[in-house]
Design a protein around this motif. Sequence first.
Motif, PDB file in Angstrom:
ATOM      1  N   ASP A 235       0.867  -1.171   0.000  1.00 50.43           N
ATOM      2  CA  ASP A 235       0.000   0.000   0.000  1.00 50.43           C
ATOM      3  C   ASP A 235       0.904   1.222   0.000  1.00 50.43           C
ATOM      4  O   ASP A 235       1.599   1.501   0.981  1.00 50.43           O
ATOM      5  CB  ASP A 235      -0.905  -0.016   1.238  1.00 50.43           C
ATOM      6  CG  ASP A 235      -1.929   1.111   1.241  1.00 50.43           C
ATOM      7  OD1 ASP A 235      -1.654   2.183   0.660  1.00 50.43           O
ATOM      8  OD2 ASP A 235      -2.999   0.935   1.838  1.00 50.43           O
TER       9      ASP A 235
ATOM     10  N   ALA B 282      -8.611   3.245   3.291  1.00 51.23           N
ATOM     11  CA  ALA B 282      -7.988   2.120   3.985  1.00 51.23           C
ATOM     12  C   ALA B 282      -8.849   0.856   3.919  1.00 51.23           C
ATOM     13  O   ALA B 282      -8.327  -0.247   3.703  1.00 51.23           O
ATOM     14  CB  ALA B 282      -7.715   2.498   5.442  1.00 51.23           C
TER      15      ALA B 282
ATOM     16  N   ALA C 204      -7.790  -2.599   1.938  1.00 51.00           N
ATOM     17  CA  ALA C 204      -7.700  -3.859   2.673  1.00 51.00           C
ATOM     18  C   ALA C 204      -8.527  -4.955   2.013  1.00 51.00           C
ATOM     19  O   ALA C 204      -8.163  -6.138   2.068  1.00 51.00           O
ATOM     20  CB  ALA C 204      -8.161  -3.654   4.110  1.00 51.00           C
TER      21      ALA C 204
ATOM     22  N   ALA D  28      -6.593  -5.813  -1.632  1.00 53.74           N
ATOM     23  CA  ALA D  28      -5.241  -6.386  -1.577  1.00 53.74           C
ATOM     24  C   ALA D  28      -5.232  -7.914  -1.673  1.00 53.74           C
ATOM     25  O   ALA D  28      -4.475  -8.473  -2.478  1.00 53.74           O
ATOM     26  CB  ALA D  28      -4.521  -5.912  -0.318  1.00 53.74           C
TER      27      ALA D  28
END
Length: 226
Positions: free
Chosen positions: A100, A178, A182, A185
Amino acid sequence: MSDFTRYAIYYAPAHGAFAEAAAAWLGWDLAAGRAVAQPDLPGLPRGAAALTQAPRKYGFHGTIRAPFRPAIPEDRLIAGLDDLAAGLPPARCGALRLRDLHGFLALIPEDDAALSDLAAAVVQGSDPWRAPLTPEDIARRRPEALSPRQRALLDRWGYPFVMEEFRFHLTLTDRLDAAEAAAVAPVLRDWFAPVLPDPFIVTDLCLVAEDASGRFHLRHRATLSG
């Protein structure tokens, strides 16, 4: 095509499973110069097309020299890149890992010192090929947000993130919050796991060009043979 507006020097994977998976994820095949269908992957909070709008037009790549307006015609850029690459060795790095990067998901190699050295040599060797920066070029780089060193690098080399400010990365998404990063990913890790090179080795330099619509096309691949 003759209406290219800017050129850049990229790493882009040669034809194969890695290149195909990356082109499909972004929806643009840099080498073929065409849009490709994006996968419908379970687990994504939004479709792949909605997650990749910004990086799509550039194609899957790692920047070695950022886009510049050329001072010489394309045939001389190609000849110059061949000459430059002939004197430089391939860059061997560690494995690519998904990271990230300030909200952008990207593949970043471990142990990239050789790649940083390569990028510095390319920036220096290709500098005579670019036209001077215009006020519009400078504004595009948001000079008000740069550190004094980055601004000095912009003035000298035409881009602020070179030399010690260089950080190689292969961008895969737009900037995500965020929670969304998450969620995306693990899907990307699964998508790329079967095709990631380990070690990651840069064996050539790609001359790419931006068309009038802002899409980038591979124009030439020069082998690093120094």
